[in-house]
Motif scaffolding. Structure first.
Motif, mmCIF file in Angstrom:
data_model
loop_
_atom_site.group_PDB
_atom_site.id
_atom_site.type_symbol
_atom_site.label_atom_id
_atom_site.label_comp_id
_atom_site.label_asym_id
_atom_site.label_seq_id
_atom_site.Cartn_x
_atom_site.Cartn_y
_atom_site.Cartn_z
ATOM 1 N N SER A 251 -10.764 42.217 -9.361
ATOM 2 C CA SER A 251 -10.239 41.561 -10.599
ATOM 3 C C SER A 251 -9.795 40.268 -10.527
ATOM 4 O O SER A 251 -9.421 39.541 -9.235
ATOM 5 C CB SER A 251 -9.104 42.398 -11.123
ATOM 6 O OG SER A 251 -8.427 42.601 -10.557
ATOM 7 N N LEU A 252 -9.543 39.283 -11.632
ATOM 8 C CA LEU A 252 -9.467 37.992 -11.559
ATOM 9 C C LEU A 252 -8.030 37.673 -12.472
ATOM 10 O O LEU A 252 -7.918 38.260 -13.576
ATOM 11 C CB LEU A 252 -10.701 37.278 -11.785
ATOM 12 C CG LEU A 252 -11.786 37.249 -11.091
ATOM 13 C CD1 LEU A 252 -12.902 36.466 -11.766
ATOM 14 C CD2 LEU A 252 -11.683 36.629 -9.692
ATOM 15 N N GLY A 253 -7.430 36.623 -11.957
ATOM 16 C CA GLY A 253 -6.460 36.000 -12.832
ATOM 17 C C GLY A 253 -6.800 34.919 -13.488
ATOM 18 O O GLY A 253 -7.364 33.850 -12.736
ATOM 19 N N PRO A 254 -6.482 34.554 -14.720
ATOM 20 C CA PRO A 254 -6.917 33.364 -15.416
ATOM 21 C C PRO A 254 -6.343 32.055 -14.451
ATOM 22 O O PRO A 254 -5.097 32.010 -14.231
ATOM 23 C CB PRO A 254 -6.134 33.478 -16.668
ATOM 24 C CG PRO A 254 -5.880 34.899 -16.962
ATOM 25 C CD PRO A 254 -5.606 35.338 -15.457
ATOM 26 N N GLY A 255 -7.453 31.202 -14.475
ATOM 27 C CA GLY A 255 -7.071 29.867 -13.655
ATOM 28 C C GLY A 255 -6.632 30.112 -12.209
ATOM 29 O O GLY A 255 -6.120 29.072 -11.613
ATOM 30 N N ALA A 256 -6.597 31.422 -11.557
ATOM 31 C CA ALA A 256 -6.318 31.386 -10.166
ATOM 32 C C ALA A 256 -7.428 30.826 -9.189
ATOM 33 O O ALA A 256 -8.650 31.058 -9.679
ATOM 34 C CB ALA A 256 -5.758 32.827 -9.922
ATOM 35 N N ALA A 257 -6.962 30.565 -7.939
ATOM 36 C CA ALA A 257 -8.040 30.022 -7.192
ATOM 37 C C ALA A 257 -8.153 30.961 -6.062
ATOM 38 O O ALA A 257 -7.118 31.592 -5.567
ATOM 39 C CB ALA A 257 -7.494 28.574 -6.499
ATOM 40 N N TYR A 258 -9.520 31.505 -5.498
ATOM 41 C CA TYR A 258 -9.589 32.195 -4.454
ATOM 42 C C TYR A 258 -10.721 31.829 -3.492
ATOM 43 O O TYR A 258 -11.544 30.996 -3.838
ATOM 44 C CB TYR A 258 -10.480 33.417 -5.308
ATOM 45 C CG TYR A 258 -9.630 34.107 -6.305
ATOM 46 C CD1 TYR A 258 -9.004 35.226 -5.799
ATOM 47 C CD2 TYR A 258 -9.712 33.727 -7.848
ATOM 48 C CE1 TYR A 258 -8.189 36.011 -6.793
ATOM 49 C CE2 TYR A 258 -9.060 34.586 -8.536
ATOM 50 C CZ TYR A 258 -8.168 35.592 -8.040
ATOM 51 O OH TYR A 258 -7.320 36.175 -9.249
ATOM 52 N N ASN A 259 -10.399 31.824 -2.206
ATOM 53 C CA ASN A 259 -11.282 31.584 -1.142
ATOM 54 C C ASN A 259 -12.158 32.582 -0.863
ATOM 55 O O ASN A 259 -11.600 33.756 -0.414
ATOM 56 C CB ASN A 259 -10.334 30.891 -0.046
ATOM 57 C CG ASN A 259 -9.724 29.977 -0.160
ATOM 58 O OD1 ASN A 259 -9.829 28.836 -0.584
ATOM 59 N ND2 ASN A 259 -8.135 29.841 0.382
ATOM 60 N N LEU A 260 -13.336 32.546 -1.020
ATOM 61 C CA LEU A 260 -14.359 33.370 -0.964
ATOM 62 C C LEU A 260 -15.744 33.053 -0.034
ATOM 63 O O LEU A 260 -15.609 31.956 0.239
ATOM 64 C CB LEU A 260 -14.970 33.841 -2.518
ATOM 65 C CG LEU A 260 -13.985 34.221 -3.417
ATOM 66 C CD1 LEU A 260 -14.663 34.431 -4.823
ATOM 67 C CD2 LEU A 260 -13.184 35.501 -3.048
ATOM 68 N N SER A 261 -16.582 34.019 0.188
ATOM 69 C CA SER A 261 -17.582 33.547 1.096
ATOM 70 C C SER A 261 -18.906 34.392 0.551
ATOM 71 O O SER A 261 -19.019 35.267 -0.140
ATOM 72 C CB SER A 261 -17.286 34.062 2.419
ATOM 73 O OG SER A 261 -17.225 35.738 2.547
ATOM 74 N N PHE A 262 -20.020 33.752 0.997
ATOM 75 C CA PHE A 262 -21.520 34.330 0.617
ATOM 76 C C PHE A 262 -22.341 33.891 1.766
ATOM 77 O O PHE A 262 -21.897 33.183 2.635
ATOM 78 C CB PHE A 262 -21.756 33.994 -0.695
ATOM 79 C CG PHE A 262 -22.300 32.630 -0.560
ATOM 80 C CD1 PHE A 262 -23.405 31.991 -0.420
ATOM 81 C CD2 PHE A 262 -21.161 31.664 -0.971
ATOM 82 C CE1 PHE A 262 -23.880 30.651 -0.383
ATOM 83 C CE2 PHE A 262 -21.518 30.158 -1.203
ATOM 84 C CZ PHE A 262 -22.682 29.732 -0.934
ATOM 85 N N SER A 263 -23.527 34.658 1.976
ATOM 86 C CA SER A 263 -24.361 34.537 3.055
ATOM 87 C C SER A 263 -25.826 34.634 2.458
ATOM 88 O O SER A 263 -26.156 35.556 1.748
ATOM 89 C CB SER A 263 -23.872 35.305 4.327
ATOM 90 O OG SER A 263 -24.334 36.764 3.975
ATOM 91 N N CYS A 264 -26.899 34.222 3.428
ATOM 92 C CA CYS A 264 -28.203 34.639 3.106
ATOM 93 C C CYS A 264 -28.754 34.831 4.395
ATOM 94 O O CYS A 264 -28.296 34.195 5.543
ATOM 95 C CB CYS A 264 -28.777 33.484 2.524
ATOM 96 S SG CYS A 264 -28.218 32.939 0.800
ATOM 97 N N SER A 265 -29.794 35.631 4.651
ATOM 98 C CA SER A 265 -30.538 36.014 5.977
ATOM 99 C C SER A 265 -31.775 35.875 5.972
ATOM 100 O O SER A 265 -32.671 36.146 4.828
ATOM 101 C CB SER A 265 -30.078 37.334 6.496
ATOM 102 O OG SER A 265 -28.743 37.611 6.472
ATOM 103 N N ASN A 266 -32.487 35.629 7.098
ATOM 104 C CA ASN A 266 -34.051 35.565 7.397
ATOM 105 C C ASN A 266 -34.269 36.847 7.769
ATOM 106 O O ASN A 266 -34.100 37.150 8.992
ATOM 107 C CB ASN A 266 -34.494 34.346 8.165
ATOM 108 C CG ASN A 266 -35.761 34.255 8.344
ATOM 109 O OD1 ASN A 266 -36.773 35.101 7.657
ATOM 110 N ND2 ASN A 266 -36.441 33.459 9.072
ATOM 111 N N ALA A 267 -34.858 37.915 7.088
ATOM 112 C CA ALA A 267 -35.374 39.139 7.331
ATOM 113 C C ALA A 267 -36.699 39.111 7.763
ATOM 114 O O ALA A 267 -37.133 40.068 8.072
ATOM 115 C CB ALA A 267 -35.154 40.150 6.362
#
Length: 480
Positions: A251-267
């Protein structure tokens, strides 16, 4: 098949008329009615040899035979794709004329271990010869550039492609995981030319089963079926960039900042050229994206990944205003200039947007000086497209001016004293998980209105007597 007989029938005049030693392969040609043995031939050297499969060339009628050769003097391998034995024993392939009277060419096929060949097929258009079997050798010939160029472990299946003359081995490939695997049969698609191989595997990591009809092993040993390009190298020439599902808060709070991550792989099984990996959001903002390695990646090795971090700022503003967004969808996108499968280039945070917690300001008027007034501040607060869930929690915040204020942390009901005049405020915070928003209740004191005086019972009697007296006086005045 295999024979230990020195008197195998009708070998006279054959490509090898006499027994070679210990045991030989044999090939026999019978009439269609099976009433006559037209010609037979031995096929072997001085040690143990045996044939396991054969095929007839569709245009020349020549007979191709494969099997196992322990003999280091297997006949007519000179000039073949592999003229000498590579190890303890090797697979062999031999080419005989249709009459079985001549051994046109033979070849060994193997590394420093012990190979067996179980299957043989001829390509319907190119005439090339495909052989399949099992090998423990880590140096099986000409696997570089193949669909699986390196040995998987223990023993692997193998597929080898030879020219019709058996003088060249253009390509071979391993086929197996880290345990015991062997290839037992193969067939060539009549139009695409693709090679289909089947056999037995004890490996739980048999290559490229993801997306297959049965992607994981079901027991100690399973059958397998593999589909390989006609050149036996096509599977090794593709990259497959996969966008991985992003990790996002629930869930998210209005105007709040979050440090997140994502990734991609070569399968895929080949390096991805100019590999990319990115993130987008349906609402809010993304900033500070940093990927390792930096994108685009000129060459991302097979099995390698791109890991990225970023800052996400949720839409809206904290503090009681109405945030119209119903939630946020995060989308990861992967790509490469040589990507082979666009179907897995995107991944989202889910079918349902990540919801926002939205606390709304309230206002109410209460009797001045009222002690223990109550109000449910969570009644009109929102979570995504609906009301707050039962897991929401409430707390009072600094800035509250109403006397004796308190809040039920589970229900959001506030209790407070109303001032004698003017207003006071109750400032509160509501959270769902770690996502929070703040709002306030403005309390206005309502002054009491003084009542209009009314006549009591004796006042009414006095008024009646007064009116009656006035009437008598008027009558007398008139009579006089």
């Amino acid at each position: 098949g295999s024979t230990r007989s020195t008197d195998f029938p009708n070998t006279s005049g054959g490509a090898q008329a006499s027994f070679g030693g210990v045991s030989d392969a044999f090939v026999a040609r019978l009439n269609a009615a099976l009433t006559s043995n037209l010609q037979a031939t031995y096929l072997g050297g001085s040690d143990i040899d045996g044939a396991s499969a054969l095929a007839i060339h569709p245009t020349t009628g020549e007979v191709y035979v494969t099997g196992r050769a322990d003999s280091t003097n297997f006949p007519n391998t000179s000039g073949g794709a592999q003229a000498s034995s590579g190890g303890f024993w090797d697979a062999f392939v031999a080419r005989l004329n249709a009459a079985l009277t001549s051994n046109l060419q033979a070849t060994y096929l193997g590394g420093s271990g012990s190979e067996d060949s179980y299957a043989l097929a001829i390509h319907p258009t190119s005439g090339e010869v495909y052989v399949a079997g099992v090998t423990p050798s880590t140096d099986f010939p000409n696997t570089a550039g193949g669909a699986q160029p390196t040995h998987g472990g223990n023993s692997d299946g193998f597929v080898a492609r030879l020219n019709a003359a058996l003088t060249s081995n253009p390509q071979s490939t391993y086929l197996g995981g880290s345990s015991i695997d062997d290839a037992r049969a193969l067939a060539i698609h009549p139009t695409t030319g693709e090679v289909y191989v089947t056999g037995e595997t004890w490996s739980t990591n048999f290559p490229n089963t993801s997306g297959g009809a049965q992607s994981s092993s079901a027991g100690a040993a399973d059958a397998f079926v593999s589909r390989i390009t006609a050149d036996l190298a096509g599977a090794a020439a593709t990259a497959d960039m996969v966008a991985n599902t992003p990790s996002v808060p629930p869930s998210l709070g209005p105007g709040a900042a979050y440090n997140l991550s994502f990734s991609c792989s070569n399968a895929g099984s080949a390096a991805a050229t100019n590999a990319t990996c990115g993130i987008s959001v349906s609402a809010g903002t993304v900033s500070g994206v940093s990927c390792t390695p930096s994108v685009p990646v000129a060459s991302l090795a097979a099995g390698a990944s791109i890991a990225c971090t970023y800052t996400f700022t949720a839409p809206g503003t904290a503090g009681g205003g109405n945030t119209p967004e119903t939630g946020v969808v995060f989308t990861v996108t992967a790509g490469a200039s040589n990507d082979s499968n666009a179907g897995n280039n995107t991944a989202t945070s889910g079918a349902t947007p990540v919801p926002l917690v939205d606390a709304l300001n309230d206002a109410g008027t209460f009797p001045a000086g009222m002690v223990g007034a109550t109000y449910n501040v969570g009644a009109n607060d929102q979570f995504g497209t609906g009301s707050l869930p039962g897991t929401a929690s409430f707390s009072l915040q600094a800035g509250t001016t109403c006397a004796a204020a308190s809040i039920n942390p589970s229900t959001g009901v506030v209790t407070f004293n109303v001032p004698a005049s003017g207003t006071c405020v109750v400032v509160y915070r509501v959270c769902v998980g770690s996502a929070c928003d703040t709002a306030q209740l403005v309390v206005t004191a309502q002054q009491q209105v003084e009542p209009i005086p009314t006549l009591q019972e004796w006042g009414l009697v006095a008024l009646v007597l007064l009116l009656a007296g006035s009437g008598v006086w008027l009558v007398r005045r008139w009579w006089v």
